[in-house]
Design a protein around this motif. Sequence first.
Motif, PDB file in Angstrom:
ATOM      1  N   HIS A   1      27.497 -74.255  11.123  1.00  0.00           N
ATOM      2  CA  HIS A   1      27.062 -72.888  11.417  1.00  0.00           C
ATOM      3  C   HIS A   1      28.243 -72.014  11.827  1.00  0.00           C
ATOM      4  CE1 HIS A   1      22.772 -73.372  10.879  1.00  0.00           C
ATOM      5  NE2 HIS A   1      22.815 -74.475  11.601  1.00  0.00           N
ATOM      6  N   ARG A   2      29.160 -72.580  12.588  1.00  0.00           N
ATOM      7  CA  ARG A   2      30.339 -71.813  13.005  1.00  0.00           C
ATOM      8  C   ARG A   2      31.240 -71.509  11.798  1.00  0.00           C
ATOM      9  NH1 ARG A   2      31.132 -72.236  18.906  1.00  0.00           N
ATOM     10  NH2 ARG A   2      28.975 -72.049  19.584  1.00  0.00           N
TER      11      ARG A   2
ATOM     12  N   THR B   1      30.222 -71.278   8.700  1.00  0.00           N
ATOM     13  CA  THR B   1      29.486 -70.281   7.919  1.00  0.00           C
ATOM     14  C   THR B   1      29.639 -68.897   8.531  1.00  0.00           C
ATOM     15  OG1 THR B   1      27.898 -71.960   7.218  1.00  0.00           O
ATOM     16  CG2 THR B   1      27.213 -69.677   7.001  1.00  0.00           C
ATOM     17  N   ALA B   2      29.610 -68.811   9.849  1.00  0.00           N
ATOM     18  CA  ALA B   2      29.794 -67.514  10.512  1.00  0.00           C
ATOM     19  C   ALA B   2      31.179 -66.945  10.218  1.00  0.00           C
ATOM     20  CB  ALA B   2      29.587 -67.660  12.017  1.00  0.00           C
TER      21      ALA B   2
ATOM     22  N   LYS C   1      31.193 -65.538   6.716  1.00  0.00           N
ATOM     23  CA  LYS C   1      30.556 -64.209   6.656  1.00  0.00           C
ATOM     24  C   LYS C   1      31.484 -63.127   7.176  1.00  0.00           C
ATOM     25  CE  LYS C   1      25.814 -65.851   6.846  1.00  0.00           C
ATOM     26  NZ  LYS C   1      24.590 -65.980   7.633  1.00  0.00           N
TER      27      LYS C   1
ATOM     28  N   TYR D   1      33.998 -67.308  21.165  1.00  0.00           N
ATOM     29  CA  TYR D   1      33.237 -67.657  19.961  1.00  0.00           C
ATOM     30  C   TYR D   1      34.224 -67.915  18.828  1.00  0.00           C
ATOM     31  CZ  TYR D   1      29.578 -67.379  16.395  1.00  0.00           C
ATOM     32  OH  TYR D   1      28.708 -67.641  15.354  1.00  0.00           O
TER      33      TYR D   1
ATOM     34  N   PRO E   1      34.352 -68.445  15.546  1.00  0.00           N
ATOM     35  CA  PRO E   1      34.466 -67.633  14.325  1.00  0.00           C
ATOM     36  C   PRO E   1      35.164 -66.287  14.563  1.00  0.00           C
ATOM     37  CG  PRO E   1      32.301 -68.620  14.430  1.00  0.00           C
ATOM     38  CD  PRO E   1      32.964 -68.869  15.750  1.00  0.00           C
TER      39      PRO E   1
END
Length: 124
Positions: A5-6, A8-9, A12, A114, A116
Amino acid sequence: DKTQHRITALMKLKNWNHVRVINLSDVRAKKLHLVKVVDLPGDHSMFAPSRAAELDSELSQAPLVICAWGKSSELAHIARLAMVRLDSLDIPIYGIANAAKTDYYHPLYPGIGYWPNEMAKLIP
């Protein structure tokens, strides 16, 4: 998986369509500290000299490499091997390194903000 998920972030944020993850070891274990590295086959890592052609093939089109393997002492020797190999290539390397520049923080490490967002700031 939270790590995916990280990643993927970050994709994006950077408007990327594809990334290739190369782990330090092919061995998957939730409690890696319980795995005796000496008991693993010598080619359990794509960074092993015997797998140089495979690594070269994977990285041949890579515009950059992001290092984020964490600080596992069990894999420290492979991390050093990976850095020697990556440094020998003409590919920009990015990552959030510790103060000693020996480890790159994992995307789930809580002490860096965070991941990303922090990585997106580093990569042009």
